[in-house]
Each structure stands twice: as structure tokens, then as C-alpha cells.
Design a protein around this motif. Structure first.
Motif, mmCIF file in Angstrom:
data_model
loop_
_atom_site.group_PDB
_atom_site.id
_atom_site.type_symbol
_atom_site.label_atom_id
_atom_site.label_comp_id
_atom_site.label_asym_id
_atom_site.label_seq_id
_atom_site.Cartn_x
_atom_site.Cartn_y
_atom_site.Cartn_z
ATOM 1 N N LEU A 77 35.549 53.680 50.495
ATOM 2 C CA LEU A 77 36.108 53.259 49.206
ATOM 3 C C LEU A 77 36.651 51.834 49.251
ATOM 4 C CD1 LEU A 77 38.060 56.517 48.213
ATOM 5 C CD2 LEU A 77 35.749 55.829 47.542
ATOM 6 N N GLY A 78 36.306 51.086 50.269
ATOM 7 C CA GLY A 78 36.816 49.724 50.410
ATOM 8 C C GLY A 78 35.974 48.669 49.740
ATOM 9 N N TRP A 79 34.996 49.052 48.959
ATOM 10 C CA TRP A 79 34.084 48.112 48.313
ATOM 11 C C TRP A 79 34.556 47.690 46.917
ATOM 12 C CZ3 TRP A 79 32.905 50.234 43.718
ATOM 13 C CH2 TRP A 79 33.047 51.630 43.606
ATOM 14 N N ARG A 80 35.641 48.268 46.394
ATOM 15 C CA ARG A 80 35.976 48.173 44.971
ATOM 16 C C ARG A 80 36.492 46.801 44.535
ATOM 17 N NH1 ARG A 80 39.847 50.948 47.755
ATOM 18 N NH2 ARG A 80 42.028 50.369 47.378
ATOM 19 N N GLY A 81 36.760 45.885 45.469
ATOM 20 C CA GLY A 81 37.193 44.546 45.079
ATOM 21 C C GLY A 81 36.002 43.639 44.817
#
Length: 455
Positions: free
Chosen positions: A147-151
Motif C-alpha cells: 500500500l506504499g504506492w499511493r503518493g
């Protein structure tokens, strides 16, 4: 008066709020299916710029009657969109995430509207695409998803159909050279030079601060009657949302940047962007964790045994039972205090005892009508001055007529028309007439004349 003023202010605020269009910041909407190799996502970037010219001037002459719109769409076949995919994937990798964007569509809309006091420029960019490589590992029990792709952000120049959609200042330079000459080299230029494709805050807000819910509809026995998609049949759906002011996220406010520039007149340049928002869904029950500095979620088809909360951790259940316990303690303390105060009060009759009072009638008959009004006084008048009626001080004193003597009764028998029974006196001299008989002994001349005439 103060309530009326407050109500007027509230109504006016609602009218202004409802009549103004909000300038939303970055808005994320993604639905991750750990059972599939790819999942859709959508990101919306929006910002509004204002050019104010309260004293008129060159920009007023140039902009106040002007209106134009630049809009378009593009897919992955467009070189500008391909460049955007490359830069977004590079930024995702720099954040430590292994996920990638495989496909992307871009929609952009830029609208300038001139007015007498200001000119507004509304920017909107929407990217819709496909996310892949978000599954870290998978076994029979759970699946770990990245879930670290949201930026989704980039500082690069993104040109689609000849328009740089990421930096408004470049479009201003091409479309409005007069405005650009006023902005160039000032703080106003920095406001228009900020990137549009910016979702850094969505990544900086930890997922543990997001509001968590899960929907168990998919695992119900009769789930098929709800027309659910096959993707969620047999599973729960986890959701994480952000963008509300709360104890978890803190106070969310719109971001405003303002600069004042003096050229031929004083101009004010301002950008307005609301707080970022995020809606992230995952098929299954998601438990958050961190792996090598990247936020992940362990997803299982069903929630753990005994898990009944509908928010982050067990916060709501703790609050509900805690508030119930506090209410019970507060209620018990209130009743104890009331009971103690009641016991401290004097019991029995307060004031004057009824056996010390005596009643008497205060009204007399009027014709054939008799009222029953009365008052009460103390039997012993030792303390009467403390309890007497205040009306006694102002009541007029009654005069009593002494009973008539025998002589007056004889005079009255041969006097005026008024009878002795009524208690009136003979006043022949004043009335000028008298009703007398021959035996009247009245000394008044008028009576003597009347008696002599009768004889």
C-alpha cells in the motif's frame, strides 16, 4: 437580539457555502483485489487560482471580460501519458513500493473566467489507470499487499497535446502573456509554478490514522440476493478512508497560498486547494503492518474469530462501554447527593400553625346576593403586626351613625319623604317641601305652613 444575529450569520454562511464551488485537492479512489494481478485506481487533482485587481489596472482591462477553456483526454498511446506513467512509477519506487502502473488515461480541464473584481482559473486533472505488482506474498491463509504506492506525484513537466498540465505557470505564459509579465520574478510566480500532480500528503498520512471499516455482506448466507459482484462473493471488504478532521488525522484545512504584487496597480494572487482525500478498498479483511519502511496489509478472506469492531482497533467498543460506565457512576452520584440534601431539609409544617388561625367574613350582602369571601387572622394578636394585610393601611375608615333618639324619631315621623326606618333626617328647609300630617310638631316654617293648611 443576539440569537437573531447569530441565526442570520449562520444562514448567510450556509448561503455562501452552498453557492461557492469547492476546490478539492488530491482525491484517491482505489480497489485492490489480492486475488487478481491488477486492480483499478483513480486520482483526481484539483486547484483554483484567483487574480484580484480591486483597483482596476492593466490586468482588469485584459481579463475582466475574458473566458476560455482548454480540455482534452489522452490514453497510453500518447507520448505525454507515457512520460507521466514513467515518472509516476519512478516516484513509487523512490517511496520504497514495488507496485507499478501499467496503464493510464488522462483527462484535463482548465477554465478561465474573468469578472469585475477578480479572475479565476480552475484546474482539474483526472488520471485513471491499472495497478500491478502490488501482491508481496500469498499463501493459503493470507495475502500481503503493498500500500506504499499511493503518493502519486511528480515534479516533471508533463506535456499532453502541447499543454503542460502539471505547471500552470507554463500555460499562463503561452495563453496570457500580459498576466505572465506581471507574475514573472515575483512571489505570485511561485504560486502558479507549484505542481498540480501532487499526492504527497496522502502518503505522509499513515494508514493507522485512516478510518477503517469492513463490510461482511459478502460472507452472508444470502449474499447472492444483494447482486454482489463475483469478486467479493465469499469475502469481506475492508476500507480505509482519510480526509476528515478527527483525533486520528488531526484538523484538516484547505491549503491557501497568497502573494501581493505591485505593478501599475496592486494585485493579489491566491491559490486554494482543499485537504486531500482518500478511499482505499481491499477484498478481504485487512490488518495493517510495516515491511522495510513500507506500509502493507495482510488480507484474509474472513475476519479473525471474535472480531466485532467496525473501526480502527477496538476504539469504538472501548468508548461505548466507557461512556456507559461513566453515565452509571454519574447517575449514582446524583441520587446520593439528592438523597443527602433531602434528609438535611426540615420536616413537618413550615410557617404559621393552622390551629392558631381564625377566619372571619369580609363581604356583606348586596341586595339578595351574599359572597363567601373571608380572611384569616391569628387568634392571639401578639404577632399580628407581622402578618396583617398590607391593604389595612390604605383602607378608608368607616363612619358609623349613632342610633336615632326618640325626639328625632318623632320629627322624622312628620318630616321628609325619607322614612325613619332608613335612618334619614328631616331636612325640610333644604328640600323646600314636606310630607306631614296634622299632628306634626316640626319647627320648620315649611312644615308649619303645610300643617296649618291641612287643618
Amino acid at each position: 437580539m443576539s440569537r437573531a444575529i447569530l441565526l442570520t450569520v449562520l444562514i448567510a454562511g450556509l448561503i455562501v457555502f452552498s453557492s461557492s464551488s469547492a476546490a478539492f485537492g488530491a482525491q484517491l479512489d482505489a480497489r485492490i483485489n489480492p486475488n487478481n494481478a491488477e486492480s483499478p485506481f483513480k486520482m483526481n487533482y484539483q486547484k483554483t487560482f484567483f487574480i484580484e485587481y480591486p483597483n482596476g489596472g492593466q490586468l482588469f482591462d485584459e481579463l475582466h471580460q475574458k473566458t476560455w477553456t482548454i480540455s482534452g483526454t489522452a490514453d497510453s498511446s500518447n507520448p505525454g501519458v507515457q512520460h507521466l506513467i514513467e515518472k509516476l512509477n519512478q516516484n513509487i519506487a523512490d517511496d520504497g513500493s514495488q507496485a507499478r502502473i501499467s496503464d493510464l488515461n488522462v483527462i484535463y480541464d482548465i477554465h478561465l473566467k474573468g469578472r469585475n473584481l477578480n479572475t479565476s482559473i480552475d484546474y482539474k486533472i483526472i488520471i485513471e489507470g491499472t495497478l500491478t505488482d502490488y501482491v508481496i506474498t500469498k499463501d493459503q491463509v493470507r495475502t500481503l499487499i503493498d500500500l506504499g504506492w499511493r503518493g502519486l506525484s511528480t515534479n516533471e513537466k508533463i506535456v499532453i497535446d502541447g499543454v503542460d498540465i502539471n505547471h500552470p505557470i507554463n500555460l499562463i505564459q503561452e495563453e496570457e502573456p500580459t498576466l505572465y509579465n506581471v507574475l514573472k520574478g515575483t512571489e505570485g510566480e511561485q504560486i502558479f509554478n507549484k505542481k498540480m500532480i501532487d499526492a504527497d500528503f496522502i502518503l505522509k498520512q499513515p494508514l493507522t490514522n485512516w478510518h477503517f471499516l469492513f463490510d461482511p455482506t459478502g460472507i452472508n448466507v444470502d449474499a447472492g440476493t444483494f447482486g454482489l459482484s463475483e469478486d467479493i462473493s465469499g469475502f469481506v471488504v475492508s476500507s480505509w478512508t482519510m480526509g476528515e478532521s478527527s483525533l486520528r488525522e488531526g484538523r484538516q484545512v484547505e491549503r491557501v497560498f497568497e502573494a501581493e504584487v505591485t505593478a501599475d496597480q496592486r494585485y493579489v494572487f491566491r491559490s486554494v486547494q482543499s485537504s486531500d482525500q482518500g478511499n482505499l478498498y481491499a477484498i478481504g479483511f485487512g490488518a495493517l503492518d510495516v515491511l522495510d519502511g513500507v506500509e502493507i496489509a495482510g488480507v484474509t478472506p474472513k475476519p479473525p474469530e471474535g472480531y466485532a469492531t467496525t473501526s480502527t482497533g477496538e476504539f469504538p467498543i472501548f468508548i461505548v462501554y466507557g461512556m456507559a460506565a461513566m453515565a452509571a457512576i454519574g447517575g449514582g452520584a446524583f441520587f446520593m447527593f439528592s438523597n443527602r440534601a433531602l434528609k438535611n431539609q426540615q420536616e413537618g409544617q413550615q410557617g404559621i400553625a393552622p390551629d392558631r388561625l381564625v377566619g372571619y367574613q369580609t363581604s356583606s350582602s348586596s341586595g339578595g346576593y351574599q359572597t363567601n369571601r373571608g380572611e384569616a387572622q391569628l387568634r392571639d394578636e401578639s404577632d399580628y403586626t407581622q402578618t396583617r394585610s398590607v391593604y389595612e393601611e390604605s383602607a378608608p375608615q368607616e363612619t358609623t351613625t349613632p342610633p336615632p333618639t326618640d325626639a328625632s324619631r318623632e320629627e322624622a315621623a312628620c318630616g321628609c319623604a325619607a322614612s325613619a326606618e332608613m335612618g334619614s333626617e328631616c331636612d325640610c328647609e333644604m328640600q323646600g317641601s314636606c310630607l306631614c300630617d296634622a299632628t306634626c310638631g316640626c319647627a320648620a316654617d315649611v312644615c308649619k305652613e303645610h300643617v296649618s293648611s291641612m287643618q
